[in-house]
Design an enzyme around this catalytic site. Structure first.
Site, PDB file in Angstrom:
ATOM      1  N   GLU A 128     -53.736  21.724  17.467  1.00 42.23           N
ATOM      2  CA  GLU A 128     -53.442  23.055  18.350  1.00 42.23           C
ATOM      3  C   GLU A 128     -51.995  22.867  18.741  1.00 42.23           C
ATOM      4  O   GLU A 128     -51.214  23.672  18.775  1.00 42.23           O
ATOM      5  CB  GLU A 128     -54.390  22.961  19.522  1.00 42.23           C
ATOM      6  N   ASP A 200     -38.492  24.548  11.875  1.00 41.61           N
ATOM      7  CA  ASP A 200     -39.831  24.263  12.999  1.00 41.61           C
ATOM      8  C   ASP A 200     -40.479  25.438  12.948  1.00 41.61           C
ATOM      9  O   ASP A 200     -41.752  25.315  12.778  1.00 41.61           O
ATOM     10  CB  ASP A 200     -39.248  23.698  14.306  1.00 41.61           C
ATOM     11  N   LYS A 204     -44.300  25.822  11.430  1.00 41.94           N
ATOM     12  CA  LYS A 204     -45.523  26.613  12.243  1.00 41.94           C
ATOM     13  C   LYS A 204     -46.236  27.828  11.535  1.00 41.94           C
ATOM     14  O   LYS A 204     -47.316  27.976  11.699  1.00 41.94           O
ATOM     15  CB  LYS A 204     -45.038  26.897  13.657  1.00 41.94           C
TER      16      LYS A 204
HETATM   17  N1  LIG Z   1     -39.037  21.774  19.159  1.00 40.88           N
HETATM   18  C1  LIG Z   1     -40.258  22.637  19.364  1.00 40.88           C
HETATM   19  C2  LIG Z   1     -41.345  21.652  20.118  1.00 40.88           C
HETATM   20  C3  LIG Z   1     -42.485  22.320  20.184  1.00 40.88           C
HETATM   21  O1  LIG Z   1     -43.025  22.501  18.904  1.00 40.88           O
HETATM   22  C4  LIG Z   1     -39.752  23.928  19.944  1.00 40.88           C
HETATM   23  O2  LIG Z   1     -38.947  24.093  20.539  1.00 40.88           O
HETATM   24  O3  LIG Z   1     -40.734  24.890  19.972  1.00 40.88           O
END
Ligand SMILES: N[C@@H](CC=O)C(=O)O
Ligand SMILES: NC(=O)C1=CN([C@@H]2O[C@H](COP(=O)(O)OP(=O)(O)OC[C@H]3O[C@@H](n4cnc5c(N)ncnc54)[C@H](OP(=O)(O)O)[C@@H]3O)[C@@H](O)[C@H]2O)C=CC1
Length: 434
Positions: A128, A200, A204
């Site tokens: 999660e 990132d 996700k």
């Molecule tokens: N670097 C990520 C940390 C969380 O997933 C963000 O800034 O969202």
């Protein structure tokens, strides 16, 4: 009461958040779950480093073998990266440890592989914290929306870039200054390039793609763009046109396939996603039965992320795991420009000061009569340059790029999330700012 032995791989921002929660909420966790959770080991690089939590020196180790010797029931990966982490997680599963992970990089690339191993060993795999920090979005997608076919997911999935864009707009701060602040607050990745270049957020949305559309897909990186080209002038001009610039991640079912995309996107001030500020994340999900759902909360930081990890541990204790979508769809790769050619697109032109006013007039006249249907346009002058922001429908991206080159302008194209523009097509009456 059953005792569960926990090994932490990593004790940085998120690992410290997890330990803090276990310390402050230990009694409540025992009562709610009927389980006693004990941290038997924490793998770190440097045991001498000062920690944000009180933890016995004997718990810390730099040696993975010491972790295995302590025979954990649950291994929590809050260490990040692919190597050596993937090997450690494979080993943990082969030793029949349940796994909880916050590591989106690993899960985006190897989630389906790890699910197969976990299924073979009959252990739980939950992650999660890897998407949306404290927001229980993956539990919702994986466990609470089974009958629904998910058609779209739109998300602000990176706290660091949302924090940067918010502070650039509201406090007129420079990009570098706000990034340094996001790093101090523990939001940014070890290498913040992953945040600001969109990797990132892409990881996700890829994890969300596995859960919504199945695990056998390999999207291309060409659909990812970060925020490094977004300037304060661009934010200001689109603000005047009624839009906020957000780094949006999109997964969209298209017939029997789906597309993934991450990029700076214009969101109208009236849209719910426009009000999501600072390190907050938000995920807009559309299911074919339930319709639209909006999930929001803090997307980064020790406690929100630690909360997601601890809740996953309690899911393990209850015998639950995540499951990938079983009905596989193929992947259709949608290249950034093609995705926008059918709908509205935002074009931001920068003309260096040395270019004459005539270049600006030619550009405005091209936008109003030849570039497609012009919904809105505005300009800004500074000592260094002239800027033109335009929102268009039916524009040919190659023609826009060629004209920008022709007048020596730098062009940045952005997606636009605005259903109203389809209706406004051919109804708007735009006055040119000349
Ligand atoms: N670097 C990520 C940390 C969380 O997933 C963000 O800034 O969202
Ligand atoms: N920060 C956040 O808000 C969020 C982070 N995540 C994810 O959670 C994970 C951890 O992030 P975060 O806590 O911010 O990272 P940190 O850099 O703060 O912590 C990483 C920890 O892992 C340890 N570590 C790293 N590499 C090794 C190695 N090779 N061997 C042993 N120990 C190692 C470090 O040891 P040492 O302390 O000795 O250096 C440190 O304790 C990442 O996958 C990140 O993407 C997910 C959601 C939000």
């Amino acid at each position: 009461m059953k005792k569960w032995k926990i090994a932490l791989l990593g004790l940085g921002t998120v690992g410290s958040g997890v330990v803090t929660i276990l310390q402050t909420h230990g009694e409540r966790i025992r009562k709610q779950s009927g389980a006693e959770l004990e941290v038997v080991g924490a793998l770190v690089r440097n045991p001498a480093k000062p920690r944000k939590v009180q933890i016995g020196r004997d718990v810390l180790t730099t040696d993975i073998q010491t972790i295995w010797e302590r025979e954990p029931d649950i291994v929590i990966d809050v260490m990040g990266g692919l190597d050596p982490t993937l090997g450690y997680i494979e080993e943990a599963i082969s030793r029949k440890c349940h796994v909880v992970s916050a590591n989106k990089e690993m899960l985006a690339a190897y989630g389906p592989h790890l699910h197969r191993l976990a299924d073979e060993q009959n252990v739980s795999l939950l992650y999660e914290a890897s998407v949306g920090g404290g927001i229980p979005i993956l539990n919702a997608l994986s466990q609470l929306l089974h009958a629904n076919r998910i058609t779209h997911v739109y998300g602000i999935l990176n706290g660091t870039t949302n924090y940067i864009l918010t502070k650039m707009e509201e406090e007129n701060l420079a990009y570098e200054e706000v990034l340094a602040r996001a790093q101090e607050l523990g939001f940014a990745e070890a290498d913040p390039t992953a945040d600001v270049e969109g990797y990132d957020a892409f990881n996700k949305i890829r994890i969300i793609g596995h859960l919504c559309f199945g695990g056998k897909t390999q999207p291309l990186a060409s659909e990812r763009e970060g925020i490094i080209s977004v300037t304060s002038e661009e934010i200001e001009l689109y603000g005047k046109l009624g839009y906020r610039v957000k780094l949006l991640a999109v997964a969209e079912r298209q017939g029997n396939s789906y597309s993934l995309r991450v990029g700076p996107t214009l969101v109208p001030h009236s849209h719910q996603l426009a009000g999501v500020k600072d390190e907050y994340n938000a995920v807009f999900v559309t299911g074919d039965i339930v319709g639209d759902l909006l999930f929001t909360g803090k997307g980064a930081g020790a406690l929100p992320t630690g909360s997601a990890v601890v809740e996953d541990v309690l899911q393990v204790v209850s015998g639950r795991t995540f499951a990938l979508e079983q009905e596989e769809v193929g992947t259709q790769t949608v290249v950034h420009e093609e995705a926008e050619a059918s709908g509205a697109i935002a074009a931001f032109f920068t003309l260096p000061r040395r270019e004459t006013d005539s270049a600006k007039i030619r550009l405005l006249s091209f936008l109003s009569s030849e570039a497609g249907f012009l919904h809105a346009v505005d300009t800004l002058e500074t000592g260094d340059a002239s800027y033109i922001a335009a929102i268009l429908s039916g524009a040919d991206v190659q023609v826009l790029q060629a004209f920008a080159k022709h007048v020596n302008a730098v062009l940045h194209l952005r997606a636009v999330l605005d259903d109203r523009l389809a209706h406004a097509f051919r109804e708007a009456d735009v006055t040119l700012p000349i």
